[in-house]
Write an enzyme that holds these catalytic residues in place. Structure first.
Site, mmCIF file in Angstrom:
data_model
loop_
_atom_site.group_PDB
_atom_site.id
_atom_site.type_symbol
_atom_site.label_atom_id
_atom_site.label_comp_id
_atom_site.label_asym_id
_atom_site.label_seq_id
_atom_site.Cartn_x
_atom_site.Cartn_y
_atom_site.Cartn_z
ATOM 1 N N THR A 123 0.827 -1.212 0.000
ATOM 2 C CA THR A 123 0.000 0.000 0.000
ATOM 3 C C THR A 123 0.857 1.256 0.000
ATOM 4 O O THR A 123 1.981 1.249 0.509
ATOM 5 C CB THR A 123 -0.904 -0.005 1.251
ATOM 6 O OG1 THR A 123 -1.497 1.281 1.418
ATOM 7 C CG2 THR A 123 -0.132 -0.325 2.525
ATOM 8 N N ASP A 124 0.278 2.330 -0.523
ATOM 9 C CA ASP A 124 0.996 3.625 -0.484
ATOM 10 C C ASP A 124 1.139 4.141 0.952
ATOM 11 O O ASP A 124 1.935 5.044 1.222
ATOM 12 C CB ASP A 124 0.295 4.674 -1.362
ATOM 13 C CG ASP A 124 -1.137 4.978 -0.950
ATOM 14 O OD1 ASP A 124 -1.649 4.363 0.009
ATOM 15 O OD2 ASP A 124 -1.755 5.858 -1.597
ATOM 16 N N GLU A 125 0.363 3.549 1.894
ATOM 17 C CA GLU A 125 0.442 4.034 3.288
ATOM 18 C C GLU A 125 1.801 3.773 3.914
ATOM 19 O O GLU A 125 2.119 4.352 4.955
ATOM 20 C CB GLU A 125 -0.676 3.402 4.128
ATOM 21 C CG GLU A 125 -2.049 3.822 3.659
ATOM 22 C CD GLU A 125 -3.137 3.669 4.720
ATOM 23 O OE1 GLU A 125 -2.821 3.522 5.894
ATOM 24 O OE2 GLU A 125 -4.310 3.706 4.318
ATOM 25 N N TYR A 151 -1.615 -0.381 11.202
ATOM 26 C CA TYR A 151 -1.830 -1.049 9.899
ATOM 27 C C TYR A 151 -0.662 -0.793 8.957
ATOM 28 O O TYR A 151 -0.055 -1.728 8.412
ATOM 29 C CB TYR A 151 -3.142 -0.565 9.259
ATOM 30 C CG TYR A 151 -3.223 -0.870 7.777
ATOM 31 C CD1 TYR A 151 -3.382 -2.176 7.326
ATOM 32 C CD2 TYR A 151 -3.110 0.155 6.820
ATOM 33 C CE1 TYR A 151 -3.429 -2.462 5.963
ATOM 34 C CE2 TYR A 151 -3.164 -0.123 5.460
ATOM 35 C CZ TYR A 151 -3.324 -1.433 5.036
ATOM 36 O OH TYR A 151 -3.358 -1.720 3.693
ATOM 37 N N LYS A 155 2.188 -3.365 7.313
ATOM 38 C CA LYS A 155 2.394 -3.561 5.869
ATOM 39 C C LYS A 155 3.833 -3.234 5.487
ATOM 40 O O LYS A 155 4.445 -3.922 4.668
ATOM 41 C CB LYS A 155 1.419 -2.680 5.066
ATOM 42 C CG LYS A 155 -0.038 -3.056 5.177
ATOM 43 C CD LYS A 155 -0.385 -4.417 4.604
ATOM 44 C CE LYS A 155 -0.316 -4.471 3.085
ATOM 45 N NZ LYS A 155 -0.752 -5.811 2.582
HETATM 46 P P1 NAD Z 1 -10.189 -6.705 2.618
HETATM 47 O O1 NAD Z 1 -10.132 -6.428 4.072
HETATM 48 O O2 NAD Z 1 -11.417 -6.355 1.850
HETATM 49 O O3 NAD Z 1 -9.933 -8.268 2.355
HETATM 50 C C1 NAD Z 1 -8.952 -8.980 3.041
HETATM 51 C C2 NAD Z 1 -9.177 -10.472 2.756
HETATM 52 O O4 NAD Z 1 -8.128 -11.201 3.415
HETATM 53 C C3 NAD Z 1 -10.500 -11.013 3.321
HETATM 54 O O5 NAD Z 1 -11.089 -11.882 2.403
HETATM 55 C C4 NAD Z 1 -10.080 -11.765 4.582
HETATM 56 O O6 NAD Z 1 -10.941 -12.836 4.920
HETATM 57 C C5 NAD Z 1 -8.696 -12.263 4.166
HETATM 58 N N1 NAD Z 1 -7.821 -12.508 5.319
HETATM 59 C C6 NAD Z 1 -7.614 -11.690 6.394
HETATM 60 N N2 NAD Z 1 -6.751 -12.280 7.251
HETATM 61 C C7 NAD Z 1 -6.404 -13.468 6.698
HETATM 62 C C8 NAD Z 1 -5.530 -14.515 7.093
HETATM 63 N N3 NAD Z 1 -4.856 -14.452 8.260
HETATM 64 N N4 NAD Z 1 -5.393 -15.597 6.294
HETATM 65 C C9 NAD Z 1 -6.077 -15.668 5.125
HETATM 66 N N5 NAD Z 1 -6.937 -14.723 4.705
HETATM 67 C C10 NAD Z 1 -7.080 -13.623 5.476
HETATM 68 O O7 NAD Z 1 -8.912 -6.018 2.008
HETATM 69 P P2 NAD Z 1 -8.709 -5.272 0.600
HETATM 70 O O8 NAD Z 1 -9.154 -3.876 0.719
HETATM 71 O O9 NAD Z 1 -9.248 -6.140 -0.483
HETATM 72 O O10 NAD Z 1 -7.110 -5.253 0.530
HETATM 73 C C11 NAD Z 1 -6.409 -6.355 -0.047
HETATM 74 C C12 NAD Z 1 -4.922 -6.074 0.024
HETATM 75 O O11 NAD Z 1 -4.624 -4.890 -0.680
HETATM 76 C C13 NAD Z 1 -4.399 -5.855 1.442
HETATM 77 O O12 NAD Z 1 -3.137 -6.460 1.548
HETATM 78 C C14 NAD Z 1 -4.285 -4.344 1.575
HETATM 79 O O13 NAD Z 1 -3.263 -4.002 2.471
HETATM 80 C C15 NAD Z 1 -3.941 -3.968 0.148
HETATM 81 N N6 NAD Z 1 -4.358 -2.628 -0.294
HETATM 82 C C16 NAD Z 1 -5.659 -2.230 -0.144
HETATM 83 C C17 NAD Z 1 -6.051 -1.000 -0.666
HETATM 84 C C18 NAD Z 1 -7.477 -0.504 -0.543
HETATM 85 O O14 NAD Z 1 -7.763 0.628 -0.916
HETATM 86 N N7 NAD Z 1 -8.421 -1.307 -0.085
HETATM 87 C C19 NAD Z 1 -5.113 -0.180 -1.319
HETATM 88 C C20 NAD Z 1 -3.796 -0.625 -1.424
HETATM 89 C C21 NAD Z 1 -3.440 -1.861 -0.943
HETATM 90 O O1 DAU Z 2 -4.116 4.129 0.590
HETATM 91 C C1 DAU Z 2 -4.366 2.769 0.564
HETATM 92 C C2 DAU Z 2 -5.189 2.371 1.776
HETATM 93 O O2 DAU Z 2 -6.501 2.854 1.562
HETATM 94 C C3 DAU Z 2 -5.198 0.851 1.995
HETATM 95 O O3 DAU Z 2 -3.895 0.428 2.309
HETATM 96 C C4 DAU Z 2 -6.159 0.474 3.136
HETATM 97 O O4 DAU Z 2 -6.243 -0.935 3.244
HETATM 98 C C5 DAU Z 2 -7.523 1.037 2.795
HETATM 99 O O5 DAU Z 2 -8.437 0.754 3.844
HETATM 100 C C6 DAU Z 2 -7.449 2.549 2.565
HETATM 101 O O6 DAU Z 2 -7.093 3.227 3.795
HETATM 102 P P1 DAU Z 2 -7.785 4.618 4.227
HETATM 103 O O7 DAU Z 2 -7.623 4.768 5.682
HETATM 104 O O8 DAU Z 2 -7.339 5.726 3.343
HETATM 105 O O9 DAU Z 2 -9.317 4.282 3.813
HETATM 106 P P2 DAU Z 2 -10.713 4.565 4.561
HETATM 107 O O10 DAU Z 2 -11.781 4.216 3.597
HETATM 108 O O11 DAU Z 2 -10.761 3.944 5.905
HETATM 109 O O12 DAU Z 2 -10.693 6.141 4.756
HETATM 110 C C7 DAU Z 2 -10.528 7.004 3.654
HETATM 111 C C8 DAU Z 2 -10.547 8.431 4.174
HETATM 112 O O13 DAU Z 2 -11.858 8.735 4.656
HETATM 113 C C9 DAU Z 2 -9.614 8.655 5.342
HETATM 114 O O14 DAU Z 2 -9.043 9.964 5.236
HETATM 115 C C10 DAU Z 2 -10.521 8.583 6.574
HETATM 116 C C11 DAU Z 2 -11.841 9.118 6.039
HETATM 117 N N1 DAU Z 2 -13.061 8.523 6.644
HETATM 118 C C12 DAU Z 2 -13.190 7.174 6.684
HETATM 119 C C13 DAU Z 2 -14.303 6.593 7.246
HETATM 120 C C14 DAU Z 2 -14.454 5.088 7.295
HETATM 121 C C15 DAU Z 2 -14.064 9.359 7.150
HETATM 122 O O15 DAU Z 2 -13.957 10.604 7.085
HETATM 123 N N2 DAU Z 2 -15.170 8.781 7.698
HETATM 124 C C16 DAU Z 2 -15.329 7.435 7.787
HETATM 125 O O16 DAU Z 2 -16.371 6.975 8.338
#
Ligand code: NAD
Ligand code: DAU
Length: 337
Positions: A123-125, A151, A155
């Site tokens: 992730t970019d985080e 988190y 990562k």
């Molecule tokens: P998500 O939370 O929607 O899905 C995570 C999945 O992993 C679920 O199906 C869960 O059951 C499974 N899981 C969790 N713990 C596990 C374990 N111990 N063993 C096996 N399976 C397990 O997550 P997402 O948003 O789809 O993110 C997927 C990946 O991409 C993550 O690694 C996250 O860090 C990365 N990522 C997410 C975003 C985003 O915006 N959502 C952006 C950049 C990177």
């Molecule tokens: O940048 C990549 C990341 O993006 C991934 O690595 C993470 O897995 C993914 O969850 C996401 O993280 P964020 O923290 O950016 O996403 P989230 O949707 O939780 O929040 C997005 C923005 O919105 C953040 O600035 C917090 C704000 N927010 C979020 C929630 C849930 C609110 O203002 N209100 C809310 O209720």
């Protein structure tokens, strides 16, 4: 090709499985997922007859080795993770177990049984945040790791371990660091689906702080295409940033969703800010563009319309989720915020 996709019942992993099934019908796809609160087999319903699903924890060495022994995969793509920043602030431990130790177990299995590629979805985080008043700054692959939340620290730790396994053991790895995704099958604890669900129920829309934090939104299918390119053509040992210059403030997103749903802005409620809240994420995708020819295909204005429409068309998928233990989560996180 035989490919293990971990976390394939989650948001991005699920979309990736759909992508691979459609693009490479001759691949053997094995999904390994623990089915935590974030995993949902209904996401895989449309492709279930074309994949093998195994319920297991990536940190369970015995179960992982057994699967590798049985399937002998060529490629492993690791999406499995605890992914929600707010949950990591409440309870960090499971983030360390799954995101760091789980990654280690998977890579040990890769070493033991031999694979062509291990891909770590990061992730970019891991780069921390950028100031709001410096729109000229972007994350490149050379930006130092500088994490904010449990988190992102978990990562980043996993990324360092992946690079160590490359350098020390010669494991053929790649890492991708993507910005915020949105699109179908997004779990409704994250900003966009949460705001859509609340707006449809005429419930308050909880915006953290002043809503001025910036995220760089990428339509999930564009992320899936990028990972597809990296696992097939990316250079071993390399990190690739993925993002499409779609920076928006949170308040812009929330107002856009209200506009698309025809709901009033009076639903917006400003709530206590997230602890350690990162200000701005912004990816420089030059490397993946120059090396692999990747460019995003869906710009935000189009992607958000498609996403809102998906949630309108697929109510049973998310209504099922928010009717269960999600209610307790919501009360705990937002009850007296
Ligand atoms: P998500 O939370 O929607 O899905 C995570 C999945 O992993 C679920 O199906 C869960 O059951 C499974 N899981 C969790 N713990 C596990 C374990 N111990 N063993 C096996 N399976 C397990 O997550 P997402 O948003 O789809 O993110 C997927 C990946 O991409 C993550 O690694 C996250 O860090 C990365 N990522 C997410 C975003 C985003 O915006 N959502 C952006 C950049 C990177
Ligand atoms: O940048 C990549 C990341 O993006 C991934 O690595 C993470 O897995 C993914 O969850 C996401 O993280 P964020 O923290 O950016 O996403 P989230 O949707 O939780 O929040 C997005 C923005 O919105 C953040 O600035 C917090 C704000 N927010 C979020 C929630 C849930 C609110 O203002 N209100 C809310 O209720």
């Amino acid at each position: 090709m035989k490919i293990i996709v971990t976390g394939g019942a989650g948001f991005i992993g699920g979309n990736f499985v759909h992508h691979i099934v459609n693009k490479y019908p001759d691949y053997d796809i094995i999904v390994l997922d623990k089915l935590t609160y974030a995993g949902n087999l209904e996401t895989l319903d449309p492709v279930m007859d074309k994949i093998k699903f195994v319920k297991a924890d990536i940190a369970d060495r015995e179960a992982v080795y057994k699967l590798f022994e049985e399937t002998k995969p060529d490629i492993v793509v690791n999406f499995a993770a605890e992914s929600h920043v707010d949950r990591s602030i409440e309870d960090p431990e499971i983030f360390l177990k799954t995101n760091i130790l789980g990654t280690q177990v998977l890579m040990d299995a890769c070493r033991k049984y031999g694979i062509k590629r291990y891909h770590q979805v990061s992730t970019d985080e891991v780069y921390g945040d950028l100031p709001l008043d410096r729109p000229d700054l972007f994350f490149t692959e050379e930006t130092p790791i500088h994490t904010s939340s449990p988190y992102s620290a978990s990562k980043a730790s996993a990324d360092l371990l992946v690079q160590a396994y490359y350098r020390t053991y010669g494991l053929p790895v790649t890492i991708s660091r993507c910005s915020n995704n949105y699109g179908p099958y997004h779990f409704p604890e994250k900003l966009i689906p949460l705001m859509i669900a609340n707006a449809l129920a005429d419930k308050p829309l909880p915006v953290y702080g002043e809503g001025l934090n910036v995220r760089d939104w990428l339509y999930v299918e564009d992320h899936c295409r990028a990972i597809d390119m990296i696992i097939h053509s990316g250079r071993v040992g390399e990190v690739y940033n993925i993002g499409g210059h779609n920076e928006k403030t949170n308040i812009y997103i929330v107002k856009k969703i209200l506009e698309l749903l025809g709901k009033p802005e009076s639903l917006i409620t400003y709530v206590t800010d997230r602890k350690g809240h990162d200000l701005r994420y912004a990816i420089d995708p030059t490397k993946i563009h120059n090396e692999l020819g990747w460019l995003p295909q869906t710009m935000f204005d189009e992607g958000i319309v498609k996403t809102v429409q998906w949630y309108l068309d697929n109510k049973p998928w998310w209504e099922n989720i928010i009717s269960g233990e999600y209610q307790d989560y919501y009360e705990k996180m937002y009850g007296d915020r």
